[in-house]
Write a protein that holds these residues in place. Structure first.
Motif, PDB file in Angstrom:
ATOM      1  N   LYS A  78       0.921  -1.242  -0.037  1.00 36.72           N
ATOM      2  CA  LYS A  78       0.036   0.112  -0.117  1.00 36.72           C
ATOM      3  C   LYS A  78       0.841   1.267  -0.122  1.00 36.72           C
ATOM      4  CE  LYS A  78      -3.341  -2.437   2.561  1.00 36.72           C
ATOM      5  NZ  LYS A  78      -4.117  -2.390   3.777  1.00 36.72           N
ATOM      6  N   GLN A  79       0.727   1.880  -1.054  1.00 38.62           N
ATOM      7  CA  GLN A  79       1.455   3.251  -1.048  1.00 38.62           C
ATOM      8  C   GLN A  79       1.099   4.143  -0.185  1.00 38.62           C
ATOM      9  OE1 GLN A  79       4.243   3.642  -2.822  1.00 38.62           O
ATOM     10  NE2 GLN A  79       4.001   1.623  -3.696  1.00 38.62           N
ATOM     11  N   ASN A  80       2.052   5.068   0.599  1.00 37.00           N
ATOM     12  CA  ASN A  80       1.518   6.128   1.424  1.00 37.00           C
ATOM     13  C   ASN A  80       1.969   7.486   0.708  1.00 37.00           C
ATOM     14  OD1 ASN A  80       0.812   7.342   3.679  1.00 37.00           O
ATOM     15  ND2 ASN A  80       2.117   6.339   5.088  1.00 37.00           N
ATOM     16  N   ASN A  81       1.730   8.571   1.204  1.00 34.25           N
ATOM     17  CA  ASN A  81       1.938   9.649   0.854  1.00 34.25           C
ATOM     18  C   ASN A  81       2.987  10.410   0.893  1.00 34.25           C
ATOM     19  OD1 ASN A  81      -0.809  10.143  -0.026  1.00 34.25           O
ATOM     20  ND2 ASN A  81      -1.464  11.140   1.995  1.00 34.25           N
ATOM     21  N   GLY A  82       3.993   9.966   1.654  1.00 31.74           N
ATOM     22  CA  GLY A  82       5.447  10.214   1.815  1.00 31.74           C
ATOM     23  C   GLY A  82       6.248   9.090   1.105  1.00 31.74           C
ATOM     24  N   LYS A  83       7.441   8.938   1.938  1.00 31.46           N
ATOM     25  CA  LYS A  83       8.469   7.640   1.305  1.00 31.46           C
ATOM     26  C   LYS A  83       7.883   6.261   1.954  1.00 31.46           C
ATOM     27  CE  LYS A  83      12.248  11.105   0.787  1.00 31.46           C
ATOM     28  NZ  LYS A  83      13.767  11.464   1.414  1.00 31.46           N
ATOM     29  N   SER A  84       6.968   6.374   2.794  1.00 39.32           N
ATOM     30  CA  SER A  84       6.862   5.080   3.361  1.00 39.32           C
ATOM     31  C   SER A  84       6.036   4.090   2.624  1.00 39.32           C
ATOM     32  CB  SER A  84       6.254   5.389   4.932  1.00 39.32           C
ATOM     33  OG  SER A  84       7.246   6.370   5.352  1.00 39.32           O
ATOM     34  N   GLU A  85       6.241   2.795   2.850  1.00 38.25           N
ATOM     35  CA  GLU A  85       5.243   2.125   2.241  1.00 38.25           C
ATOM     36  C   GLU A  85       4.571   1.199   3.489  1.00 38.25           C
ATOM     37  OE1 GLU A  85       7.667  -0.089  -0.063  1.00 38.25           O
ATOM     38  OE2 GLU A  85       7.325   1.122  -1.783  1.00 38.25           O
TER      39      GLU A  85
ATOM     40  N   GLY B 165      16.508  -5.854  10.696  1.00 38.00           N
ATOM     41  CA  GLY B 165      15.499  -5.353  11.338  1.00 38.00           C
ATOM     42  C   GLY B 165      15.774  -4.107  12.229  1.00 38.00           C
ATOM     43  N   ILE B 166      16.629  -3.283  11.446  1.00 39.64           N
ATOM     44  CA  ILE B 166      16.852  -1.927  12.114  1.00 39.64           C
ATOM     45  C   ILE B 166      15.621  -0.993  11.871  1.00 39.64           C
ATOM     46  CG2 ILE B 166      18.479  -0.008  12.137  1.00 39.64           C
ATOM     47  CD1 ILE B 166      20.633  -1.984  11.263  1.00 39.64           C
ATOM     48  N   LYS B 167      15.304  -0.426  13.239  1.00 36.60           N
ATOM     49  CA  LYS B 167      14.081   0.618  13.026  1.00 36.60           C
ATOM     50  C   LYS B 167      14.586   1.852  12.690  1.00 36.60           C
ATOM     51  CE  LYS B 167      11.469  -2.347  16.319  1.00 36.60           C
ATOM     52  NZ  LYS B 167      10.836  -2.416  17.372  1.00 36.60           N
TER      53      LYS B 167
ATOM     54  N   TRP C  63      17.055   9.349  11.382  1.00 41.53           N
ATOM     55  CA  TRP C  63      16.890   8.554  10.008  1.00 41.53           C
ATOM     56  C   TRP C  63      16.301   9.498   9.003  1.00 41.53           C
ATOM     57  CZ3 TRP C  63      19.192   5.088   7.274  1.00 41.53           C
ATOM     58  CH2 TRP C  63      18.591   4.774   6.089  1.00 41.53           C
ATOM     59  N   THR C  64      16.860   9.902   8.127  1.00 41.17           N
ATOM     60  CA  THR C  64      16.241  10.718   7.234  1.00 41.17           C
ATOM     61  C   THR C  64      16.013  10.008   5.819  1.00 41.17           C
ATOM     62  OG1 THR C  64      18.220  11.389   6.520  1.00 41.17           O
ATOM     63  CG2 THR C  64      17.280  12.830   8.162  1.00 41.17           C
ATOM     64  N   GLY C  65      16.363   8.774   5.585  1.00 44.52           N
ATOM     65  CA  GLY C  65      16.156   7.896   4.537  1.00 44.52           C
ATOM     66  C   GLY C  65      14.628   7.277   4.433  1.00 44.52           C
ATOM     67  N   GLU C  66      14.715   6.556   3.334  1.00 47.40           N
ATOM     68  CA  GLU C  66      13.138   5.794   3.153  1.00 47.40           C
ATOM     69  C   GLU C  66      12.846   5.021   4.146  1.00 47.40           C
ATOM     70  OE1 GLU C  66      11.949   4.753  -0.861  1.00 47.40           O
ATOM     71  OE2 GLU C  66      13.819   5.618  -1.753  1.00 47.40           O
ATOM     72  N   SER C  67      11.644   4.677   4.375  1.00 51.25           N
ATOM     73  CA  SER C  67      11.293   3.764   5.421  1.00 51.25           C
ATOM     74  C   SER C  67      10.013   2.818   4.846  1.00 51.25           C
ATOM     75  CB  SER C  67      10.983   4.574   6.744  1.00 51.25           C
ATOM     76  OG  SER C  67       9.709   5.442   6.365  1.00 51.25           O
ATOM     77  N   VAL C  68       9.677   1.918   5.880  1.00 49.66           N
ATOM     78  CA  VAL C  68       8.616   1.059   5.681  1.00 49.66           C
ATOM     79  C   VAL C  68       8.143   0.901   6.908  1.00 49.66           C
ATOM     80  CG1 VAL C  68       9.447  -0.049   3.586  1.00 49.66           C
ATOM     81  CG2 VAL C  68       9.672  -1.250   5.739  1.00 49.66           C
ATOM     82  N   HIS C  69       6.834   0.532   7.055  1.00 55.34           N
ATOM     83  CA  HIS C  69       5.973   0.396   8.347  1.00 55.34           C
ATOM     84  C   HIS C  69       5.609  -1.023   8.483  1.00 55.34           C
ATOM     85  CE1 HIS C  69       5.808   4.396   8.525  1.00 55.34           C
ATOM     86  NE2 HIS C  69       5.758   4.504   9.792  1.00 55.34           N
ATOM     87  N   HIS C  70       5.879  -1.781   9.633  1.00 51.47           N
ATOM     88  CA  HIS C  70       5.799  -3.180   9.535  1.00 51.47           C
ATOM     89  C   HIS C  70       5.420  -3.453  11.164  1.00 51.47           C
ATOM     90  CE1 HIS C  70       6.666  -7.537   8.810  1.00 51.47           C
ATOM     91  NE2 HIS C  70       7.521  -7.492  10.097  1.00 51.47           N
ATOM     92  N   ASP C  71       4.748  -4.697  11.421  1.00 50.66           N
ATOM     93  CA  ASP C  71       4.299  -4.915  12.738  1.00 50.66           C
ATOM     94  C   ASP C  71       5.383  -5.887  13.101  1.00 50.66           C
ATOM     95  OD1 ASP C  71       1.831  -3.655  12.204  1.00 50.66           O
ATOM     96  OD2 ASP C  71       0.696  -5.522  11.984  1.00 50.66           O
TER      97      ASP C  71
ATOM     98  N   LYS D 136      14.603   1.715   5.311  1.00 53.13           N
ATOM     99  CA  LYS D 136      14.591   0.997   3.776  1.00 53.13           C
ATOM    100  C   LYS D 136      15.976   1.379   3.270  1.00 53.13           C
ATOM    101  CE  LYS D 136      11.866   0.649  -0.476  1.00 53.13           C
ATOM    102  NZ  LYS D 136      10.795   1.060  -1.071  1.00 53.13           N
ATOM    103  N   TYR D 137      16.511   0.379   2.226  1.00 53.65           N
ATOM    104  CA  TYR D 137      17.915   0.761   1.576  1.00 53.65           C
ATOM    105  C   TYR D 137      17.495   0.488   0.209  1.00 53.65           C
ATOM    106  CZ  TYR D 137      19.217  -0.150   6.354  1.00 53.65           C
ATOM    107  OH  TYR D 137      19.295   0.164   7.735  1.00 53.65           O
TER     108      TYR D 137
END
Length: 283
Positions: free
Chosen positions: A53-60, A124-126, A131-139, A149-150
């Protein structure tokens, strides 16, 4: 005379009529019927686990994963793929290859986990502060936690090294012998790297089953000091070390347990076990 003319006219008419009839039959025989082919577009149903699911920012926002069962072949392939990166990081940052690779195998499911697949995050580094790079959200420990995210997996390995070397709580690790993976595994848990109380045991088990300490020796060279392996230490009456040819079924029969009881006692994700693995046989 008149009669002859009539006969001639009738003959001509008959010949003309026969010729026309022949042409009509020929045209009828040679006529072909056109067929129109209609191609239907296939209806594709997306699998829920494949949805990003795409989010508005850099996160997924990614689907949460459960425990992952992998074969020894998958683990060995993973080790072969990332061994040289781990060796380079050991030379540069001082973190044992055995620890880095065991963490990578454990945290990423040998590269098959969602974070590794979708975010190239093998450890699994949060996100953490700064942190200013891209990210993902995960349970994880909580719902929809932020993970880094790299672009490439090698960046994840580099960031893992920087993560440990630039945080004061891990400073004590770098006073340990680089060949003492047991001390490093316990030190990581003590410093708060993981909340799982069995984290050191899991790392040590992977290191010894896949002989990752030999990669440490390649880097350290003549100064390498082998340590006593956990797999060689005697076990208590409540534990069993998996040997060549063992299966969960054979072990369950040996100790009068069901396979389900063994799985539950050891919190196993499936029926796969490895030589040298320590299993509980009593609660």
């Amino acid at each position: 005379m008149m009669l002859k003319r009539i006969i001639v006219v009738l003959t001509v008419l008959m010949i003309y009529s026969c010729g026309s009839s022949s042409k009509v039959r020929t045209a009828t025989v040679n006529r072909t019927k056109k067929t129109t082919v209609v191609k239907k577009r296939p209806f594709v149903v997306a699998k829920e686990t494949d949805v990003v699911k795409q989010n508005n920012g850099k996160s997924e926002v990614l689907e949460a994963t459960s425990k992952i069962a992998v074969t020894p072949e998958v683990v060995n392939n993973y080790i072969s793929q990332y061994k040289e990166i781990a060796k380079e990081n050991m030379r540069k940052h001082g973190i044992p290859c055995s620890i880095t690779l065991a963490q990578g195998v454990l945290e990423s499911g040998a590269g098959t986990g969602v974070l590794a697949q979708k975010a190239n995050n093998h450890f699994g580094i949060k996100c953490h502060t700064g942190w200013t790079g891209e990210s993902v959200h995960h349970d994880d420990d909580a719902e929809q936690e932020c993970f880094r995210k790299y672009e490439q997996s090698s960046e994840s390995y580099r960031d893992h090294s920087l993560f440990l070397t630039t945080r004061s709580r891990y400073a004590g690790l770098f006073k340990l012998d680089k060949g003492d993976y047991v001390a490093w595994a316990n030190g990581l848990r003590a410093a708060g790297y993981a909340t799982d109380v069995k984290y050191p045991e899991k790392l040590i088990g992977l290191i010894e089953r896949y002989e990752l300490y030999k990669i440490d020796e390649e880097v350290i060279g003549s100064g390498y000091k082998p340590i006593a392996k956990m797999s060689e230490k005697p076990l208590d009456a409540n534990s069993y070390r998996v040997s060549q040819g063992d299966t969960l079924y054979s072990i369950s029969r040996k100790f009068n347990l069901s396979v389900d009881e063994l799985v539950q006692l050891n919190n196993l994700p499936g029926n796969a076990i490895a030589i040298g693995q320590i299993l509980k046989i009593k609660s």
